[in-house]
Motif scaffolding. Structure first.
Motif, PDB file in Angstrom:
ATOM      1  N   ALA A  71       5.760   0.358 -20.653  1.00 34.93           N
ATOM      2  CA  ALA A  71       5.224   1.692 -20.950  1.00 34.93           C
ATOM      3  C   ALA A  71       4.165   2.110 -19.949  1.00 34.93           C
ATOM      4  O   ALA A  71       3.103   2.603 -20.324  1.00 34.93           O
ATOM      5  N   SER A  72       4.434   1.903 -18.676  1.00 39.64           N
ATOM      6  CA  SER A  72       3.517   2.371 -17.641  1.00 39.64           C
ATOM      7  C   SER A  72       4.339   2.858 -16.457  1.00 39.64           C
ATOM      8  O   SER A  72       5.526   2.528 -16.327  1.00 39.64           O
ATOM      9  N   TRP A  73       3.705   3.644 -15.602  1.00 44.60           N
ATOM     10  CA  TRP A  73       4.401   4.108 -14.398  1.00 44.60           C
ATOM     11  C   TRP A  73       4.792   2.937 -13.504  1.00 44.60           C
ATOM     12  O   TRP A  73       5.799   2.992 -12.800  1.00 44.60           O
ATOM     13  N   TYR A  74       4.022   1.885 -13.554  1.00 44.49           N
ATOM     14  CA  TYR A  74       4.341   0.662 -12.801  1.00 44.49           C
ATOM     15  C   TYR A  74       5.660   0.069 -13.287  1.00 44.49           C
ATOM     16  O   TYR A  74       6.556  -0.246 -12.472  1.00 44.49           O
ATOM     17  N   LEU A 114       5.963   2.031  -4.359  1.00 47.81           N
ATOM     18  CA  LEU A 114       5.381   3.062  -5.217  1.00 47.81           C
ATOM     19  C   LEU A 114       4.823   2.446  -6.495  1.00 47.81           C
ATOM     20  O   LEU A 114       3.754   2.847  -6.976  1.00 47.81           O
ATOM     21  N   SER A 115       5.540   1.470  -7.046  1.00 49.02           N
ATOM     22  CA  SER A 115       5.064   0.819  -8.265  1.00 49.02           C
ATOM     23  C   SER A 115       3.722   0.132  -8.045  1.00 49.02           C
ATOM     24  O   SER A 115       2.845   0.158  -8.920  1.00 49.02           O
ATOM     25  N   LEU A 116       3.556  -0.467  -6.894  1.00 50.30           N
ATOM     26  CA  LEU A 116       2.276  -1.120  -6.588  1.00 50.30           C
ATOM     27  C   LEU A 116       1.160  -0.090  -6.436  1.00 50.30           C
ATOM     28  O   LEU A 116       0.006  -0.348  -6.788  1.00 50.30           O
ATOM     29  N   ALA A 117       1.515   1.097  -5.932  1.00 50.15           N
ATOM     30  CA  ALA A 117       0.513   2.143  -5.753  1.00 50.15           C
ATOM     31  C   ALA A 117       0.033   2.706  -7.088  1.00 50.15           C
ATOM     32  O   ALA A 117      -1.136   3.076  -7.226  1.00 50.15           O
TER      33      ALA A 117
END
Length: 291
Positions: A71-74, A114-117
């Motif tokens: 449940a996160s953008w990551y 992008l996930s790391l960002a």
């Protein structure tokens, strides 16, 4: 085993995907023995570590009461990257002579980057996560059902056009697409419906875990949804790996059976709590039972 898997990090599958990209770029330097097998091995290793990382992360989040699972953008960026990687492997296994890797893999790596960002961004709560996964579940299952229905119509038109050709009536004012076009449409609908239902089933499981803390495997709606997914997977495999004399008729019969499973799943969902809104007082009881 779990201790070993717990050491998997983003670096593991990110490095595997980089190796796959390098192997694909080596195409431009001539034919290298074993390169294709190395791509499959490294891609499989990357997918295995990628899936293990997400599953273990979801399980760890499940122990936290106020934070949603996946449940996160990551998490969602890594899920998109996983989907792209799976698509590449499927396309590569079907056509290993193509150079789609130099297009797919940079996008997969960019999505992981992008996930790391976005990793520092706070995750959503369980209720917010349930709402998001409910939307994904509903949209995916609707797309899957639509794919089955369109495939069924394509199969019906295939049989009608085949009959007209045999009876030399294809030149009448009532024109239908060619048999090749209808067979291709039927096959594409089968793939789309299988993929969409798979996404819908996974999203439904995550939604239930966020809402109740359990999937509810014995629920009629869940059982029929899994049954539909299992049949669509089998039908897709039969479509691509079994080649009888009449391709169009085979696709139509598979889609007809899929329609039957879809109808059963539909009534199974409607006749279970899975397809109905749970009142507030019952929701509290369910949540207490899940705990």
């Amino acid at each position: 085993m779990l201790v070993f898997l717990g050491k998997i990090s983003v670096t593991c599958f990110f490095a595997s995907y980089i190796v796959v990209l390098i192997l694909e770029l080596l195409r431009f330097f001539g034919k290298i023995p074993g390169r294709g097998l190395a791509v499959i091995v490294m891609m499989s290793l990357g997918l295995f570590t990628h899936i293990c990382y997400l599953v273990l992360r979801a399980v760890a989040r499940g122990a936290t009461s106020d934070v949603g699972m996946l449940a996160s953008w990551y998490d969602w960026s890594l899920l998109v990257a996983l989907g792209l990687a799976i698509c590449f492997l499927i396309f590569y296994l079907r056509r290993p002579d193509t150079v789609i890797g130099i297009f797919f893999m940079p996008l997969v790596l960019a999505t992981i980057g992008l996930s790391l960002a976005v990793r520092p961004m706070a995750p959503f709560s369980r209720s917010e996560a349930a709402d998001v996964w409910r939307s994904i579940h509903g949209i995916s299952m609707a797309v899957g059902a639509g794919g089955v229905l369109i495939g069924f119509l394509a199969g019906v038109m295939y049989l009608a056009q085949s009959w007209r050709l045999k009876n030399k009536r294809a030149g009448s004012s009532l024109r239908l697409p060619t048999l090749e076009t209808l067979a291709r449409l039927n096959r594409q609908c089968l793939v789309v419906s299988t993929t969409a239902v798979a996404v819908g089933v996974i999203a439904g499981a995550v939604m239930n875990l966020n809402r109740w803390g359990q999937v509810g495997w014995t629920s009629g709606g869940v059982l029929f949804s899994f049954g539909l997914l299992l049949w669509l997977t089998v039908a897709t495999c039969v479509e691509y790996f079994y080649a009888p004399a009449s391709q169009g008729r085979k696709a139509f019969y598979l889609t007809l059976a899929s329609l039957g499973f879809l109808v059963l799943a539909f009534f199974g969902v409607l006749n279970s709590p899975h397809g109905r809104t749970v009142p507030v007082d019952q929701a509290s009881v369910v949540s207490e039972d899940a705990a």
